[in-house]
Design an enzyme around this catalytic site. Sequence first.
Site, PDB file in Angstrom:
ATOM      1  N   GLN A   1       0.826  -1.210   0.000  1.00 11.97           N
ATOM      2  CA  GLN A   1       0.000   0.000   0.000  1.00 11.97           C
ATOM      3  C   GLN A   1       0.857   1.255   0.000  1.00 11.97           C
ATOM      4  O   GLN A   1       0.558   2.247   0.661  1.00 11.97           O
ATOM      5  CB  GLN A   1      -0.938  -0.009   1.218  1.00 11.97           C
ATOM      6  N   CYS A   2       1.933   1.207  -0.762  1.00 12.09           N
ATOM      7  CA  CYS A   2       2.901   2.293  -0.797  1.00 12.09           C
ATOM      8  C   CYS A   2       2.826   2.974  -2.157  1.00 12.09           C
ATOM      9  O   CYS A   2       2.453   2.345  -3.148  1.00 12.09           O
ATOM     10  CB  CYS A   2       4.297   1.694  -0.567  1.00 12.09           C
ATOM     11  N   GLY A   3       3.190   4.245  -2.207  1.00  9.90           N
ATOM     12  CA  GLY A   3       3.272   4.936  -3.486  1.00  9.90           C
ATOM     13  C   GLY A   3       4.251   4.267  -4.437  1.00  9.90           C
ATOM     14  O   GLY A   3       4.158   4.412  -5.652  1.00  9.90           O
TER      15      GLY A   3
ATOM     16  N   THR B   1       4.627   0.957  -4.593  1.00 11.59           N
ATOM     17  CA  THR B   1       4.187  -0.420  -4.832  1.00 11.59           C
ATOM     18  C   THR B   1       4.256  -0.836  -6.309  1.00 11.59           C
ATOM     19  O   THR B   1       4.579  -1.988  -6.600  1.00 11.59           O
ATOM     20  CB  THR B   1       2.771  -0.642  -4.249  1.00 11.59           C
TER      21      THR B   1
END
Length: 159
Positions: free
Chosen positions: A36-38, A40
């Site tokens: 759920q990371c920018g 990803t």
Amino acid sequence: MHHSVYDFTVQTAAGEDKSLRDYAGNVLLIVNVASQCGLTPQYAGLENLQRTYAAQGLRVLGFPCNDFGAQEPGTIEEIQQFCTTRFDVTFDLFNKIHVKGPDQAPLYAQLMQTEPSGDVAWNFEKFLVGRDGSVVERFKPQVTPDDAEFVKKIEQALA
């Protein structure tokens, strides 16, 4: 102090111990990953590297980690499902670990010695490990898997 990543044992996604010595002779790309990371979308690039260079001996090793912004809250099963369905990941994913703090995984305690030494900055920091098990270079999370300089370093390590 360990000088080779091969001295470490990690836990597979299935919860079994695996010696990194099993990868001896390969070039490793060790990455702490999150769903759920920018950053990803880098999963796609990492998978592309795995497929492109596997025959030459590259192995991408993903270590899911919830240490940054709680961006990997899921269970290992949920993480595997996400990686398979969203990014068709075939590279090896391991059990969730801590890459910093009091419960830091021993492997990461060693990796932190790599210049520039210090804590992992964020998700998707990359450690390139030569065929002898020693870390060649450390790359910031923002360095994308298709970055020309980064790819060149991988190719040099494989050569």
